[in-house]
Every structure is written in structure tokens, then in C-alpha cells.
Design a protein around this motif. Structure first.
Motif, PDB file in Angstrom:
ATOM      1  N   SER A 676      56.524  35.108  39.921  1.00 27.76           N
ATOM      2  CA  SER A 676      56.254  36.155  40.967  1.00 27.76           C
ATOM      3  C   SER A 676      55.920  37.728  40.625  1.00 27.76           C
ATOM      4  O   SER A 676      55.097  38.145  40.652  1.00 27.76           O
ATOM      5  CB  SER A 676      56.919  36.162  42.129  1.00 27.76           C
ATOM      6  N   SER A 677      56.790  37.813  39.418  1.00 33.95           N
ATOM      7  CA  SER A 677      56.899  39.155  38.762  1.00 33.95           C
ATOM      8  C   SER A 677      55.370  39.082  37.824  1.00 33.95           C
ATOM      9  O   SER A 677      54.649  40.033  37.605  1.00 33.95           O
ATOM     10  CB  SER A 677      57.801  39.371  37.766  1.00 33.95           C
ATOM     11  N   GLY A 678      55.262  37.951  37.034  1.00 38.09           N
ATOM     12  CA  GLY A 678      54.027  37.718  36.303  1.00 38.09           C
ATOM     13  C   GLY A 678      52.840  37.838  37.087  1.00 38.09           C
ATOM     14  O   GLY A 678      51.713  38.206  36.723  1.00 38.09           O
ATOM     15  N   ALA A 679      52.775  37.296  38.493  1.00 42.87           N
ATOM     16  CA  ALA A 679      51.642  37.505  39.339  1.00 42.87           C
ATOM     17  C   ALA A 679      51.246  38.983  39.453  1.00 42.87           C
ATOM     18  O   ALA A 679      50.032  39.139  39.573  1.00 42.87           O
ATOM     19  CB  ALA A 679      51.995  36.640  40.578  1.00 42.87           C
ATOM     20  N   GLY A 680      52.367  39.735  39.869  1.00 41.80           N
ATOM     21  CA  GLY A 680      52.102  40.925  39.932  1.00 41.80           C
ATOM     22  C   GLY A 680      51.535  41.791  38.846  1.00 41.80           C
ATOM     23  O   GLY A 680      50.628  42.671  38.957  1.00 41.80           O
ATOM     24  N   ILE A 681      52.102  41.472  37.615  1.00 42.51           N
ATOM     25  CA  ILE A 681      51.329  42.114  36.178  1.00 42.51           C
ATOM     26  C   ILE A 681      49.885  41.645  36.220  1.00 42.51           C
ATOM     27  O   ILE A 681      48.861  42.344  35.796  1.00 42.51           O
ATOM     28  CB  ILE A 681      52.265  41.687  35.104  1.00 42.51           C
ATOM     29  N   ALA A 682      49.665  40.377  36.500  1.00 47.08           N
ATOM     30  CA  ALA A 682      48.320  39.846  36.438  1.00 47.08           C
ATOM     31  C   ALA A 682      47.408  40.344  37.245  1.00 47.08           C
ATOM     32  O   ALA A 682      46.081  40.704  36.818  1.00 47.08           O
ATOM     33  CB  ALA A 682      48.461  38.255  36.484  1.00 47.08           C
ATOM     34  N   ALA A 683      47.888  40.566  38.463  1.00 51.55           N
ATOM     35  CA  ALA A 683      47.025  41.189  39.656  1.00 51.55           C
ATOM     36  C   ALA A 683      46.625  42.806  39.179  1.00 51.55           C
ATOM     37  O   ALA A 683      45.472  43.121  39.408  1.00 51.55           O
ATOM     38  CB  ALA A 683      47.592  41.413  40.844  1.00 51.55           C
ATOM     39  N   VAL A 684      47.459  43.421  38.435  1.00 49.20           N
ATOM     40  CA  VAL A 684      47.241  44.752  37.938  1.00 49.20           C
ATOM     41  C   VAL A 684      46.132  44.809  36.944  1.00 49.20           C
ATOM     42  O   VAL A 684      44.995  45.658  37.040  1.00 49.20           O
ATOM     43  CB  VAL A 684      48.319  45.431  37.457  1.00 49.20           C
ATOM     44  N   ARG A 685      45.962  43.616  36.154  1.00 46.53           N
ATOM     45  CA  ARG A 685      45.144  43.561  35.084  1.00 46.53           C
ATOM     46  C   ARG A 685      43.586  43.292  35.692  1.00 46.53           C
ATOM     47  O   ARG A 685      42.645  43.767  35.426  1.00 46.53           O
ATOM     48  CB  ARG A 685      45.415  42.417  34.107  1.00 46.53           C
ATOM     49  N   LYS A 686      43.729  42.316  36.789  1.00 47.24           N
ATOM     50  CA  LYS A 686      42.501  42.052  37.501  1.00 47.24           C
ATOM     51  C   LYS A 686      41.768  43.004  38.299  1.00 47.24           C
ATOM     52  O   LYS A 686      40.825  43.314  38.431  1.00 47.24           O
ATOM     53  CB  LYS A 686      43.000  40.684  38.400  1.00 47.24           C
ATOM     54  N   LEU A 687      42.506  43.949  38.876  1.00 43.69           N
ATOM     55  CA  LEU A 687      42.381  44.967  39.820  1.00 43.69           C
ATOM     56  C   LEU A 687      41.948  46.303  38.910  1.00 43.69           C
ATOM     57  O   LEU A 687      41.279  47.107  39.382  1.00 43.69           O
ATOM     58  CB  LEU A 687      43.217  45.232  40.679  1.00 43.69           C
ATOM     59  N   GLU A 688      42.500  46.436  37.628  1.00 38.94           N
ATOM     60  CA  GLU A 688      42.172  47.655  36.982  1.00 38.94           C
ATOM     61  C   GLU A 688      40.786  48.090  36.818  1.00 38.94           C
ATOM     62  O   GLU A 688      40.493  49.275  36.973  1.00 38.94           O
ATOM     63  CB  GLU A 688      42.798  47.257  35.477  1.00 38.94           C
ATOM     64  N   PRO A 689      39.591  47.086  36.716  1.00 34.98           N
ATOM     65  CA  PRO A 689      38.309  47.664  36.751  1.00 34.98           C
ATOM     66  C   PRO A 689      37.842  48.805  37.875  1.00 34.98           C
ATOM     67  O   PRO A 689      37.102  49.460  37.815  1.00 34.98           O
ATOM     68  CB  PRO A 689      37.616  46.622  36.399  1.00 34.98           C
ATOM     69  N   GLN A 690      38.542  48.224  39.063  1.00 33.70           N
ATOM     70  CA  GLN A 690      38.207  49.036  40.242  1.00 33.70           C
ATOM     71  C   GLN A 690      38.843  50.061  40.532  1.00 33.70           C
ATOM     72  O   GLN A 690      38.714  50.904  41.323  1.00 33.70           O
ATOM     73  CB  GLN A 690      38.444  47.832  41.337  1.00 33.70           C
ATOM     74  N   LEU A 691      40.081  50.332  39.813  1.00 33.66           N
ATOM     75  CA  LEU A 691      40.928  51.473  40.201  1.00 33.66           C
ATOM     76  C   LEU A 691      40.368  52.710  39.459  1.00 33.66           C
ATOM     77  O   LEU A 691      40.134  52.765  38.172  1.00 33.66           O
ATOM     78  CB  LEU A 691      42.311  51.165  39.717  1.00 33.66           C
ATOM     79  N   PRO A 692      40.502  53.914  40.111  1.00 32.32           N
ATOM     80  CA  PRO A 692      40.092  55.117  39.289  1.00 32.32           C
ATOM     81  C   PRO A 692      41.041  55.451  38.048  1.00 32.32           C
ATOM     82  O   PRO A 692      42.531  55.096  38.148  1.00 32.32           O
ATOM     83  CB  PRO A 692      40.586  56.372  40.473  1.00 32.32           C
ATOM     84  N   PRO A 693      40.536  55.929  36.854  1.00 29.32           N
ATOM     85  CA  PRO A 693      41.324  56.260  35.709  1.00 29.32           C
ATOM     86  C   PRO A 693      42.752  57.031  36.188  1.00 29.32           C
ATOM     87  O   PRO A 693      42.181  57.976  37.014  1.00 29.32           O
ATOM     88  CB  PRO A 693      40.349  56.732  34.824  1.00 29.32           C
ATOM     89  N   GLY A 694      43.679  57.028  35.683  1.00 29.67           N
ATOM     90  CA  GLY A 694      44.995  58.073  36.056  1.00 29.67           C
ATOM     91  C   GLY A 694      45.778  57.552  37.054  1.00 29.67           C
ATOM     92  O   GLY A 694      46.549  58.205  37.253  1.00 29.67           O
ATOM     93  N   SER A 695      45.223  56.349  37.870  1.00 29.86           N
ATOM     94  CA  SER A 695      46.181  55.891  38.974  1.00 29.86           C
ATOM     95  C   SER A 695      47.440  55.556  38.587  1.00 29.86           C
ATOM     96  O   SER A 695      47.646  54.933  37.538  1.00 29.86           O
ATOM     97  CB  SER A 695      45.421  54.869  39.580  1.00 29.86           C
TER      98      SER A 695
END
Length: 732
Positions: A676-695
Motif C-alpha cells: 500500500s505504501s508502494g501504491a502511494g509512491i506509484a500514484a505520485v509518479r502517475k499524477l506528477e505530469p498533472q501537478l504544478p512544478p514545485g508542489s
């Protein structure tokens, strides 16, 4: 007069649904009056109904306990629930007709009434919201100020605290108040109307129970409580129930009711154990209606001298001297104590209040004279003293045993190390990222996971409420982490723990549980209707509760202390540890963790966006149910705690994503964590292109990876499951 054909039809229905009822009759009755039938007492229901095995086709509502110490199960069919909601919707519609109400807030906590409130609001075309009663009173006031409800549906005890803490209750702009729960005396209602700037007719008290639903409501036009649709009432004497108590007043009776709309309850002559005054039929708009003047007290074998104590009369006496007050009455052993908190000058009124209570309840004076009851104590509670147990919901009348003090194990020693976990920057894992990512290391809790927090709070609250103690048997359905946390805490508190598991539970987790003294109950086959193991595990829990005396189910899936643990600790710690968090990533299963985090963010007006991380194949957010390899992430049902309106983003990750990210986290940050922790890390990577730089992002690192050495971190297992291994994970 009750029509015989209607009664006979109801009798046939009950004997069909409950075969044991025929044994009570002793013979087949082809024609009978109501008085020919047995009273449905607590003893009969304890023996035949409250502890029967659960039926998956029925909804089950569980109470806090009975005089025998066992929790009661109340069963509702879909038809029962529909009638329950229909009756309340019709009643509420009448009560707010012409008021212009458009927004409604339910402030009452848990239970059947709370769970159906939003549905009723929606049916009436009202914008609805609800607030957990465990939140501090200041947050109740903040919600009232922000939401500005026209209709407030709440309990008298909660309204007491809101009024006491609010500078000016009129400023809320509330137009109607509907009450449920404890006794609301006419004088109390009149005082509340004045404080909220309402006409007295705009506060309505309703009377009901979890068994029967809504039974009556106070009609200002009639000046009495009128019984609801489908309810027939009768008054009975104490000796009919075998209660050895002093005779009731000439106009007082114990209330028994028959419901013609309730099916999954033997609702013929159901004994409420409430004493009502002046039970009679009156004419309302040309229609004969059953009614009573007031509910004055409750009787029962477990209440030593309790049948003499009338909260109704005590409150009336207090409010004649102090118009604005919070009144709490406690009966412990042979002592009666009345605690009064008021903004008004109180100390000078105490002698008069004490005298009037003695005069209005002569039995109390006689009991004091005969030394059956110590002298009445009336206390002025300081205005700034915090509410009892820091909650806005607490009973008005307590019958308390001299319980032992709370064990020091909750606050000292090993259990005191739960919480206050570190938050670290994942600088190596996200070295090339445009984001700044932190990990909240919940795996450093003593039990190795975030589940330590809710496990501790659920058991602490149950202990405080008298539901459990040393020697109790705790039963829970858990795939691993919650079971380990409960096993650890039960071992510290000298309680027995039974964990209901299924084939997806890892051997490592089973061994940890056993090492901590847990007993394992294995469910080998999934629920045939859904193909999921969770419904099957819950059925096994219900069976165990019905067969093991002194057992208690924390119910992590619906116990609000699950998410309140994270509300009061986890999110508060994150907010204190970081100046700001733009995005918070949390994996979901029971949805307890994310619910607590999200409600804290909302209530404290933080700018943090909540990201729910779910497994592919999970049903939580409407996905297609598919095989999932790892426990603790996703679910085969939509959990009761799931609130999509509190979530800003939903990211689904695959089992392979979890494996890859877990191994990456271990290789680059030396953090050995679970899937479940690995899932959180994977989700950050998946959503990163949609997030503002510096978030600034934070990820909940839920549990230790040692529990997954034979799965996530086993090359042979991974290759067998996925046909490949993660790529080179060495640090460059």
C-alpha cells in the motif's frame, strides 16, 4: 380500539418470520385480543432475537450493550428501512412545511437515525450535511457558521453544548430544530427557542428507538406527543413485567407499542421500559389519535433505585431557576448528583433547586430519609470547564457502576509510543522530480503500521464506555495490519483476541499475530453471492459474536473512531510538521485513514488536495472487481467511510506498480515498506505530469515491508506472478 383482523394479520406475519414466537403462545390462536399475547420483554428478546446469527439479506444495527453485558443486534429488511425512511420523511416534511428551509444539518453521531438523515434530506429536496459528534464543540459551531443550515436535526445533549459555547445562537439563522434522543422537557424546549430566536412551535421533539424507529412526536397544537403512523400504544404496570419497584403514579404507565410496519422484529407489545404520563386518546383535527403528555423516566432490573429518578421533573425544577443550563444527572450506587453548567449566576440558586427536586419527586426525599439514597448533590460546573470527555454528545442521565479506573497501559509504557511518527523528505527517490515529496513513516509505529492509531482509539473508547475490560474477547475481520495492532494492544490489556482472516493473509502476518497471542479463525471460501472474502469474513464475525460471551467487535469498517484517530493525530502531525502540503496521497481500504485526513483538511480550511490511491480491481470507487494479490489496499465493497466528496483525485495502481515502487523505495531510500505504501509512491509518479512544478506532496507510508518478504520482495514469487522482475534498481 385495535381491529381484530389487523391484529390477526400481524400475528400471522410474526409467527411466520419468527417460529419461536409460537412457543411463547403455547397454542395456535385463531382469534385473540392484544392482551392475550405475551409482552415482548428484554428477557425474551435476549433469549430469541438480539443475539441470533446474522442474515446477509438484512441490515444489522448493533447497540452498545444490555444489562447482561452483551451487545444487541437489531435487524432491518429493505422493506423495514424503506418504511423507516418514509415515515420520517413524511413527518419532517410536515414539520418544515412553509418554513423556506433549503439546507439541513444532521448533528447526532452514529446509529440508524444518523445513517438515514442525509437520505431523508435529499428526499425533501434539501441540501444536506452531517458532522461527527466526537469533534470538539468549537468545530460544531464552525460547521454551523459555514454551512448555515435552516434545519438542524440533533440531540438535546448536543444542543446544550452548542448553546453554551456559541456567543449568540441566533446568529446561526436556524429556522427549525428537530430533536431525537434524550428527554426534551417543555421548559427546556421553550428556553432553547428563546436562545435561537425561534417560535416555540419551531422546535419539535421526536421519540423513537433503534428497535422500533420513530414512535411519536411532540405536537405543539395538541400540547402532547402523538404516536406515529403504524404504531399502537398501551400502558402496562410494572408487576406485569416482574419488576419489583414502587407503584407508578396514578397517571403513569410503562409504554408498550405494537408496530404494523416493522417486519424483522417481533413488534407485538414491544416493551420500551419508558414511563409515560397521561397515556390516552385525543381528537386532533377530528381524528382520534393516541397520545401521552411526557416521558418521565425509565425502569429496569439493572437500575438500582433508578425507577425513582425522573429526569423530566429534575430538569423542570432546574430550568425554573436557571433558564439557560446544561443539566447532567448521575446515579452511582446510592448517590444522586445533579451537575449544572450555566452562563448565568448559579451558586445562589443551588439551595432552591435542591429543595425543589426533593419536593417535586417525593420518593427521592423518602429514600434519603430511609438512607436508601444519599443526600442530593447539586453542583455548579464552572463555565470554562471543558465538557465531559471532551465530547458534545453525552447522556443526560447516567446510571453508573463504580467501575475501576482506566488502565495506565493506555498512556504509559509500550502503547504510549503509538503516533508521533517522523515525516522525511524522499530526496533520493524523487531526485529528478519537479515535486518535493515527503513520506509519513507510519511503519515506525510499535505495531509496524498506521493501524496502531485506530486500533488504540477504538479499544480505548470501548473501554471508557464500559463495553470492554480485562478478560473481554475482541473479534475483528482483518487481512493483517489491523489484526496485528489489535493483538498487540489486547496483549497489553489482558484481553483475548480472535482474528478472522482469509487465504490472502500472508503467512508472516499470521505468525506475528500468533506470537502476540492472537487466535486465528480462517475463512477458506468467499461469499458465494459476491465472490469476495470480506462479506464471508463478516458473517463469521457475526457468528462468533453470537456464540462467545463477553465478545466485542470493534468493527473497523464502520467504527467512527477508526477515522477520528487519524483526524486527531495523523493529519494534525503532518500539518504541524510541514508549513504546507499541496497534495496528500493516501492508499484506501476501509477508507478510515483517508476519511480522517480529509475531514481535518476540510474542517481546518487547509489548501491540501486529497489523493485517494486505490488498487486496480477494487470496487471502492466504482471499478470492476478483479483479482487483487495484496491485502490492505482496495476492497470488494464500498466501505461505509468512503466519501468521494472529500477526495480531489483518484489514482488506480496495478499490483505490478506496487511491487516496482516498493523495491524502488527500498533501494533508493532504504525504507522497506508494504504494497500500500508502494501504491502511494506509484500514484505520485502517475499524477506528477498533472501537478504544478514545485508542489509539496506527502505520502502515507503505511506499514513495514518485512511482512511481505515472501511476496513483494521474493524474486521467485514475483516472477511466478508477473512473468518478469523489476529492472536494475541499483543506485547510480
Amino acid at each position: 380500539m385495535l381491529p381484530l383482523d389487523k391484529l390477526q394479520k400481524k400475528l400471522q406475519e410474526i409467527t411466520g418470520v419468527f417460529p419461536w414466537y409460537n412457543e411463547l403462545l403455547g397454542k395456535e390462536l385463531t382469534s385473540c385480543t392484544l392482551q392475550d399475547l405475551p409482552l415482548m420483554s428484554a428477557e425474551i428478546l435476549e433469549a430469541h432475537y438480539y443475539n441470533k446469527p446474522a442474515d446477509p439479506a438484512l441490515a444489522v444495527y448493533r447497540t452498545s450493550g444490555t444489562s447482561s453485558g452483551r451487545r444487541k443486534s437489531i435487524f432491518y429488511s429493505e422493506e423495514d428501512d424503506r418504511h423507516y425512511v418514509d415515515i420520517k420523511t413524511k413527518l419532517f416534511g410536515q414539520l418544515i412545511a412553509g418554513s423556506g428551509c433549503t439546507r439541513a444539518l444532521a448533528d447526532m453521531g452514529t446509529g440508524h437515525a444518523a445513517s438515514t438523515a442525509l437520505d431523508i434530506f435529499q428526499r425533501l429536496g434539501l441540501e444536506g450535511d452531517a458532522i461527527p459528534f466526537e469533534l470538539p464543540v468549537e468545530e460544531h459551531i464552525e460547521r454551523l457558521q459555514a454551512f448555515k443550515p435552516d434545519l438542524l436535526y440533533t440531540m438535546p445533549s448536543i444542543l446544550d453544548h452548542i448553546v453554551h459555547a456559541a456567543p449568540d445562537p441566533r446568529a446561526f439563522g436556524i429556522r427549525r430544530i428537530i430533536l431525537v434522543g434524550e428527554v426534551a422537557t417543555p421548559q427546556w424546549q421553550q428556553n432553547m427557542a428563546e436562545l435561537f430566536g425561534l417560535h416555540p412551535n419551531h422546535i419539535t421533539d421526536t421519540y423513537g428507538s433503534i428497535e422500533m424507529g420513530t414512535m411519536a412526536y411532540y405536537s405543539h397544537e395538541a400540547g402532547r406527543y402523538l404516536f406515529a403512523e403504524g404504531i399502537y400504544a398501551e400502558g402496562i404496570e410494572a408487576q406485569e413485567l416482574g419488576l419489583e419497584i414502587e407503584p407508578l403514579g396514578s397517571d403513569e404507565h410503562i409504554l408498550a407499542v405494537t408496530s404494523f410496519v416493522r417486519r424483522e422484529l417481533p413488534a407485538l407489545r414491544f416493551v420500551t421500559y419508558d414511563v409515560v404520563r397521561d397515556l390516552r386518546t385525543v381528537s386532533v383535527d377530528g381524528v382520534e389519535r393516541q397520545s401521552f403528555q411526557a416521558i418521565v423516566k425509565r425502569v429496569g432490573k439493572e437500575l438500582k433505585h433508578g425507577e425513582k429518578i425522573s429526569l423530566y421533573d429534575i430538569e423542570q425544577a432546574v430550568y425554573r431557576h436557571v433558564p439557560e443550563a446544561i443539566v447532567r444527572v448521575k446515579v452511582r450506587d446510592n448517590a444522586l448528583a445533579v451537575h449544572i453548567r450555566s452562563k448565568s449566576l448559579l451558586h445562589t440558586a443551588i439551595p432552591a433547586i435542591r429543595t425543589e427536586i426533593r419536593e417535586c419527586i417525593p420518593e427521592i426525599g423518602l429514600m434519603i430519609q430511609n438512607r436508601l439514597l444519599d443526600d442530593i448533590e447539586v453542583f455548579a460546573v464552572e463555565r470554562d470547564e471543558p465538557p465531559e470527555r471532551a465530547q458534545v454528545k453525552n447522556k443526560k442521565l447516567y446510571y453508573e457502576a463504580a467501575n475501576p479506573p482506566e488502565p495506565k497501559e493506555f498512556t504509559e509504557g509500550f502503547l504510549s509510543t503509538i503516533g508521533n511518527t517522523p515525516l522525511i523528505k524522499l530526496s533520493r527517490l524523487f531526485r529528478e522530480s519537479r515535486l518535493t515529496v515527503y513520506g509519513k513513516l507510519e511503519l515506525l509505529n510499535p505495531g509496524g503500521s498506521a493501524k496502531d492509531r485506530p486500533a488504540l482509539r477504538m479499544l480505548h473508547e470501548a473501554w471508557r464506555e464500559g463495553r470492554i475490560g480485562r478478560g473481554s474477547v475482541i473479534i475483528e475481520s482483518s487481512s493483517g495490519n489491523m489484526a496485528i495492532s489489535l493483538a498487540m494492544i489486547c496483549r497489553c490489556l489482558d484481553m483475548r483476541f480472535i482474528s478472522v482472516i482469509d487465504p490472502r493473509t500472508t503467512n508472516t502476518n499470521i505468525q506475528i499475530m500468533k506470537a502476540l497471542g492472537a487466535e486465528i479463525c480462517y475463512v477458506s471460501e468467499p461469499d458465494p453471492a459476491t465472490g469476495e472474502f470480506l462479506p464471508a469474513r463478516l458473517k463469521r464475525v457475526e457468528h462468533l459474536l453470537g456464540t462467545i460471551r463477553g465478545s466485542y467487535w470493534p468493527n473497523q469498517y464502520a467504527n467512527i473512531n477508526n477515522y477520528l484517530a487519524h483526524y486527531h493525530t495523523t493529519m494534525k502531525e503532518i500539518a504541524d510538521q510541514l508549513d504546507k502540503v499541496d497534495y496528500l496521497f493516501c492508499s484506501v481500504s476501509t477508507c478510515g485513514t483517508i476519511r480522517g485526513l480529509a475531514e481535518y483538511v476540510r474542517d481546518h480550511k487547509l489548501a491540501t488536495r486529497i489523493v485517494a490511491v486505490d488498487a486496480e480491481g477494487s470496487a471502492i470507487f466504482g471499478g470492476n472487481q478483479e483479482k487483487r494479490r495484496f491485502p490492505g489496499l482496495g476492497a470488494g465493497i464500498v466501505p461505509p467511510f468512503c466519501r468521494t466528496d472529500l477526495v480531489d483525485h483518484i489514482v488506480h495502481v496495478s499490483d505490478w506498480d506496487m511491487v516496482e515502487s516498493c523495491r524502488d523505495l527500498a533501494q533508493k531510500e532504504a525504507i522497506l515498506a508494504g504494497p500500500s505504501s508502494g501504491a502511494g509512491i506509484a500514484a505520485v509518479r502517475k499524477l506528477e505530469p498533472q501537478l504544478p512544478p514545485g508542489s509539496v506532496c506527502a505520502v502515507i507510508i503505511h506499514d513495514k515491508g518485512e511482512r511481505y518478504l515472501d511476496t513483494v520482495y521474493s524474486d521467485s514469487w514475483v516472477e511466478n506472478q508477473f512473468g518478469k522482475l523489476p529492472g536494475d534498481q541499483t543506485i547510480h
